[in-house]
Design an enzyme around this catalytic site. Structure first.
Site, PDB file in Angstrom:
ATOM      1  N   ARG A 157      -2.580  -3.107  -6.822  1.00 31.07           N
ATOM      2  CA  ARG A 157      -1.962  -3.696  -5.638  1.00 31.07           C
ATOM      3  C   ARG A 157      -0.982  -4.784  -6.079  1.00 31.07           C
ATOM      4  O   ARG A 157      -1.281  -5.583  -6.976  1.00 31.07           O
ATOM      5  CB  ARG A 157      -3.008  -4.324  -4.707  1.00 31.07           C
ATOM      6  N   CYS A 180     -11.471  -2.502  20.459  1.00 35.98           N
ATOM      7  CA  CYS A 180     -11.444  -3.200  21.758  1.00 35.98           C
ATOM      8  C   CYS A 180     -12.847  -3.487  22.287  1.00 35.98           C
ATOM      9  O   CYS A 180     -13.034  -4.314  23.164  1.00 35.98           O
ATOM     10  CB  CYS A 180     -10.649  -2.395  22.778  1.00 35.98           C
ATOM     11  N   CYS A 225       0.869  -1.174   0.000  1.00 36.37           N
ATOM     12  CA  CYS A 225       0.000   0.000   0.000  1.00 36.37           C
ATOM     13  C   CYS A 225       0.909   1.228   0.000  1.00 36.37           C
ATOM     14  O   CYS A 225       2.006   1.197   0.547  1.00 36.37           O
ATOM     15  CB  CYS A 225      -0.877  -0.023   1.251  1.00 36.37           C
ATOM     16  N   CYS A 280     -15.089   3.040  21.166  1.00 40.18           N
ATOM     17  CA  CYS A 280     -15.779   1.829  20.699  1.00 40.18           C
ATOM     18  C   CYS A 280     -17.233   1.802  21.177  1.00 40.18           C
ATOM     19  O   CYS A 280     -18.123   1.362  20.458  1.00 40.18           O
ATOM     20  CB  CYS A 280     -15.055   0.583  21.191  1.00 40.18           C
ATOM     21  N   CYS A 298     -13.598   0.739  25.017  1.00 31.61           N
ATOM     22  CA  CYS A 298     -13.194   2.125  25.274  1.00 31.61           C
ATOM     23  C   CYS A 298     -14.351   3.081  24.938  1.00 31.61           C
ATOM     24  O   CYS A 298     -15.367   2.686  24.354  1.00 31.61           O
ATOM     25  CB  CYS A 298     -11.948   2.485  24.468  1.00 31.61           C
TER      26      CYS A 298
HETATM   27  P1  NAD Z   1      -2.636   5.222  -5.174  1.00 26.90           P
HETATM   28  O1  NAD Z   1      -1.372   6.009  -5.210  1.00 26.90           O
HETATM   29  O2  NAD Z   1      -2.659   3.862  -5.737  1.00 26.90           O
HETATM   30  O3  NAD Z   1      -3.767   6.060  -5.925  1.00 26.90           O
HETATM   31  C1  NAD Z   1      -3.775   7.432  -6.006  1.00 26.90           C
HETATM   32  C2  NAD Z   1      -4.345   7.826  -7.353  1.00 26.90           C
HETATM   33  O4  NAD Z   1      -4.510   9.242  -7.363  1.00 26.90           O
HETATM   34  C3  NAD Z   1      -3.458   7.478  -8.545  1.00 26.90           C
HETATM   35  O5  NAD Z   1      -4.208   6.778  -9.526  1.00 26.90           O
HETATM   36  C4  NAD Z   1      -3.000   8.823  -9.064  1.00 26.90           C
HETATM   37  O6  NAD Z   1      -2.800   8.830 -10.473  1.00 26.90           O
HETATM   38  C5  NAD Z   1      -4.164   9.720  -8.652  1.00 26.90           C
HETATM   39  N1  NAD Z   1      -3.834  11.130  -8.533  1.00 26.90           N
HETATM   40  C6  NAD Z   1      -2.683  11.692  -8.096  1.00 26.90           C
HETATM   41  N2  NAD Z   1      -2.770  13.044  -8.155  1.00 26.90           N
HETATM   42  C7  NAD Z   1      -4.009  13.324  -8.622  1.00 26.90           C
HETATM   43  C8  NAD Z   1      -4.694  14.546  -8.902  1.00 26.90           C
HETATM   44  N3  NAD Z   1      -4.101  15.732  -8.721  1.00 26.90           N
HETATM   45  N4  NAD Z   1      -5.962  14.472  -9.376  1.00 26.90           N
HETATM   46  C9  NAD Z   1      -6.545  13.247  -9.576  1.00 26.90           C
HETATM   47  N5  NAD Z   1      -5.937  12.078  -9.359  1.00 26.90           N
HETATM   48  C10 NAD Z   1      -4.681  12.106  -8.883  1.00 26.90           C
HETATM   49  O7  NAD Z   1      -3.080   5.205  -3.635  1.00 26.90           O
HETATM   50  P2  NAD Z   1      -4.174   4.339  -2.857  1.00 26.90           P
HETATM   51  O8  NAD Z   1      -3.537   3.140  -2.294  1.00 26.90           O
HETATM   52  O9  NAD Z   1      -5.407   4.208  -3.669  1.00 26.90           O
HETATM   53  O10 NAD Z   1      -4.433   5.344  -1.619  1.00 26.90           O
HETATM   54  C11 NAD Z   1      -5.033   6.599  -1.860  1.00 26.90           C
HETATM   55  C12 NAD Z   1      -4.867   7.517  -0.673  1.00 26.90           C
HETATM   56  O11 NAD Z   1      -5.590   7.010   0.441  1.00 26.90           O
HETATM   57  C13 NAD Z   1      -3.420   7.665  -0.187  1.00 26.90           C
HETATM   58  O12 NAD Z   1      -3.242   9.014   0.224  1.00 26.90           O
HETATM   59  C14 NAD Z   1      -3.368   6.741   1.028  1.00 26.90           C
HETATM   60  O13 NAD Z   1      -2.365   7.122   1.944  1.00 26.90           O
HETATM   61  C15 NAD Z   1      -4.740   6.975   1.591  1.00 26.90           C
HETATM   62  N6  NAD Z   1      -5.262   5.934   2.469  1.00 26.90           N
HETATM   63  C16 NAD Z   1      -6.062   6.345   3.478  1.00 26.90           C
HETATM   64  C17 NAD Z   1      -6.642   5.424   4.325  1.00 26.90           C
HETATM   65  C18 NAD Z   1      -7.565   5.865   5.410  1.00 26.90           C
HETATM   66  O14 NAD Z   1      -7.926   5.046   6.257  1.00 26.90           O
HETATM   67  N7  NAD Z   1      -7.999   7.106   5.423  1.00 26.90           N
HETATM   68  C19 NAD Z   1      -6.387   4.056   4.137  1.00 26.90           C
HETATM   69  C20 NAD Z   1      -5.597   3.667   3.060  1.00 26.90           C
HETATM   70  C21 NAD Z   1      -5.035   4.616   2.221  1.00 26.90           C
HETATM   71  O1  DAO Z   2      -7.188   6.869  16.327  1.00 27.32           O
HETATM   72  O2  DAO Z   2      -6.213   8.774  16.449  1.00 27.32           O
HETATM   73  C1  DAO Z   2      -6.442   7.730  15.862  1.00 27.32           C
HETATM   74  C2  DAO Z   2      -5.735   7.507  14.537  1.00 27.32           C
HETATM   75  C3  DAO Z   2      -6.235   6.339  13.799  1.00 27.32           C
HETATM   76  C4  DAO Z   2      -5.436   6.100  12.580  1.00 27.32           C
HETATM   77  C5  DAO Z   2      -6.214   6.282  11.341  1.00 27.32           C
HETATM   78  C6  DAO Z   2      -5.368   6.040  10.162  1.00 27.32           C
HETATM   79  C7  DAO Z   2      -5.948   6.576   8.900  1.00 27.32           C
HETATM   80  C8  DAO Z   2      -5.045   6.583   7.759  1.00 27.32           C
HETATM   81  C9  DAO Z   2      -4.093   5.479   7.699  1.00 27.32           C
HETATM   82  C10 DAO Z   2      -3.419   5.362   6.404  1.00 27.32           C
HETATM   83  C11 DAO Z   2      -3.695   4.151   5.660  1.00 27.32           C
HETATM   84  C12 DAO Z   2      -3.176   2.880   6.018  1.00 27.32           C
HETATM   85 ZN    ZN Z   3     -11.830   0.667  21.711  1.00 32.21          ZN
END
Ligand code: NAD
Ligand code: DAO
Ligand code: ZN
Length: 381
Positions: A374, A100, A48, A106, A103
């Protein structure tokens, strides 16, 4: 009972010694699980971008030396005292968002965030403040409560869920992060409704899973946006109705103009899946006045801040975020695995590349290439 139970295990792991340097494959030792902990034989990992992000030094919480990896799957090798939910031999997915069930978070019924292991997880240690990995006489930090780039890892009992052994772990591991994150963001956090107009910025695994979530909710327009034209076919295969490359807009138009025109005033829901703060602003401003909601999923680099004019919010657009798709891992992830096995959730297609632990760096190169959704790492090949 496994013959390694209670013993220190020597195995291979990808160790990240310092930011900005490739990981190196090392022989490490993994201590037995302590009370409330589970030791897992890791079989597969999906790479990832968050792992790369930390490796590059952009993660504000990143520290070294560390064993990265958080989108994995394996089999329980042994458990410490007080572990009842998983047993030796269970197929499991580690959870970077713990649950958990006790908490304040949760029990609130309002969030999937859990505070049980949050502080120690952020410091790269187990809940008792110590570490389980050693290499060349040095202790190694844990990562996101998972550290799945090791053939064996130790996690808190709150950071792991058993899944059916009918699900192939080389695919189900994707539910440990990207797929659940995107699908849950659409179906739980945003709760997209039938007939909604939606736009998804960024079509990696996360964005494509948002597309799937919007499709399952019968959204009217599912507008997929990516700077990479090769993502159009991917997005349409997951259910997108439209594709826009924001670098190829009509003269004088912004992506916000185009989306507002296409949706008769703005989107009901938009999603940032890029981690780019300028995109996050576009996603908010492309929302419909009065009710449009923009969900930030992308993780921005250290120090970045989001901006908009407050009037955008005064006039009824809302900004929210989503971690792990709002999904409570121990309670809800097995249901997503069932959906996958029932053919309701596409997972297999996301695996575009494969590699071995020894060649994990090749996997990182694939991810930079633009055609990798992936890459699955076989930890024992
Ligand atoms: P990835 O890099 O595979 O996909 C990102 C996509 O965005 C690519 O296809 C890229 O071409 C496109 N992109 C880049 N710049 C752009 C722009 N200006 N306009 C439009 N498209 C654009 O990444 P992913 O694995 O799909 O993850 C995406 C994001 O989500 C990452 O920032 C990752 O860290 C985050 N993420 C967050 C969580 C969460 O829980 N919030 C979990 C997993 C991943
Ligand atoms: O509970 O304060 C908290 C933080 C939880 C972490 C959330 C992570 C979200 C993004 C992670 C990136 C993707 C793997
Ligand atoms: Zn909890």
């Amino acid at each position: 009972m496994s013959d390694t139970q209670g013993k220190v295990i020597t195995c291979k792991a990808a160790v990240a010694w310092e930011a900005g340097k490739p990981v190196s494959i090392e022989e490490i030792t993994v201590d037995p699980p302590q009370a409330g902990e589970v030791r897992i034989k890791v079989l597969y990992n999906a790479l990832c971008h968050t792992d790369l992000f930390t490796l590059s030094g952009d993660d504000p919480e990143g520290d070294f030396p560390v064993i990265l990896g958080h989108e994995g799957g394996g089999v329980v090798e042994s458990v410490g005292e007080g572990v009842t939910d998983v047993k030796v031999g269970d197929h499991v997915v580690p959870l970077y968002t713990a649950e958990c069930r006790e908490c304040k978070f949760c029990k609130s019924g309002k969030t999937n965030l859990c505070s049980a292991v949050r502080a120690t997880q952020g410091k790269g240690v187990m809940p008792d403040g110590t570490k389980r990995f050693k290499c060349k006489g040095k202790e190694l930090l844990h990562f996101m409560g998972c550290s799945t780039f090791s053939q064996y890892t130790v996690v808190s009992k709150y950071s792991v869920v058993a899944i059916t052994d009918k699900a192939p772990l080389d695919k189900a591991c994707l539910l440990g992060c990207g797929l659940t994150t995107g699908y849950g963001a659409a179906t739980k956090t945003a709760n997209v409704q039938e007939g909604d107009n939606t736009a998804i910025f960024g079509l990696g695994a996360v964005g494509l899973a948002v597309v799937q979530g919007c499709k399952v909710r019968k959204a009217k327009q599912i507008i997929a946006i990516d700077t990479n034209d090769r993502k159009e076919e991917w997005a349409r295969s997951m259910g997108a109705t439209d594709f826009i490359n924001p670098t190829k807009l009509p003269e004088g138009k912004t992506i916000v103009d185009v989306l507002v025109e296409k949706t008769d005033g703005g989107c009901d829901h938009t999603f940032d899946c890029t981690g780019n703060v300028n995109v996050m602003r576009q996603a908010l401003e492309a929302c419909h006045k009065g009710w449009g909601v923009s969900t930030i999923i992308g993780v921005a680099a250290a120090g970045k801040e989001i901006q908009t004019r407050p009037f955008q919010l005064v006039t009824g657009r809302k900004w929210q975020g989503s971690a792990f798709g709002g999904v409570k891992g121990r309670t809800e992830l097995p249901g997503l695995v069932d959906d996958y096995l029932a053919g309701k959730l596409t997972v297999d297609d996301y695996v575009t590349h494969r590699t071995s632990l020894d060649e994990i760096s090749k996997g990182f190169d694939y991810m930079h290439g633009g055609d990798c959704i992936r890459c699955v790492v076989d930890m024992w090949a």
